[in-house]
Design a protein around this motif. Sequence first.
Motif, short mmCIF file in Angstrom:
data_model
loop_
_atom_site.label_atom_id
_atom_site.label_comp_id
_atom_site.label_asym_id
_atom_site.label_seq_id
_atom_site.Cartn_x
_atom_site.Cartn_y
_atom_site.Cartn_z
N ARG A 4 0.84 -1.20 0.00
CA ARG A 4 0.00 0.00 0.00
C ARG A 4 0.88 1.24 0.00
N LYS A 5 0.42 2.23 -0.69
CA LYS A 5 1.12 3.50 -0.74
C LYS A 5 0.45 4.48 0.21
N THR A 6 0.54 4.23 1.50
CA THR A 6 -0.09 5.13 2.45
C THR A 6 0.66 6.46 2.44
N LEU A 7 -0.04 7.50 2.75
CA LEU A 7 0.57 8.83 2.74
C LEU A 7 1.75 8.90 3.71
N ASN A 8 1.58 8.36 4.90
CA ASN A 8 2.66 8.39 5.89
C ASN A 8 3.90 7.63 5.40
N ASN A 9 3.69 6.44 4.86
CA ASN A 9 4.83 5.67 4.33
C ASN A 9 5.49 6.39 3.16
N PHE A 10 4.70 7.00 2.34
CA PHE A 10 5.20 7.75 1.19
C PHE A 10 6.08 8.90 1.65
N ILE A 11 5.62 9.65 2.62
CA ILE A 11 6.38 10.78 3.15
C ILE A 11 7.69 10.29 3.77
#
Length: 114
Positions: A102-109
Motif C-alpha cells: 500500500r502507498k499510504t501517505l505516511n509511508n510515502f512521506i
Amino acid sequence: MMKKSAQIKEIQLRLPDDIKIVDETDFEFNEDEFLSILCWLKYFNCHYEQNKKNELPDIKFPIISKRLRLDFGLYTVKSNSEPFKGFYNIYLSNNIKNLVGRKTLNNFILQWNL
C-alpha cells in the motif's frame, strides 16, 4: 481527456531533441498528473538551458503523485538498454509500494523524506 499516447507525444515535444521520455508505467495519467509532469519539465528545461548534460538538477526524482514520479537521474549518460538505447533518457516511473503493498501517505512521506 487526452489518451496516454497523445500525452507522451506532448511530453516529448517539450524535451530537448536528444533526450527521450521513457514511460515505465502501466496506467493512464490523469489530468492532474499530466499537468504536473509538464510543470516539472519546465523546471528541467530551465536547468538544462544553464547546465546541459554537465550536472544533474537539484531535484532528481520529482514526485508527480502517489503512484508516479519523474526520474532525471540518468539523463546525462546515454542509455545502454532498450528502449531508446544510445539516447539520453528521462523516465516516468511507478513509485515503489511499501512492504504491505500500500502507498499510504505516511509511508510515502517517510520513504521520500518529505
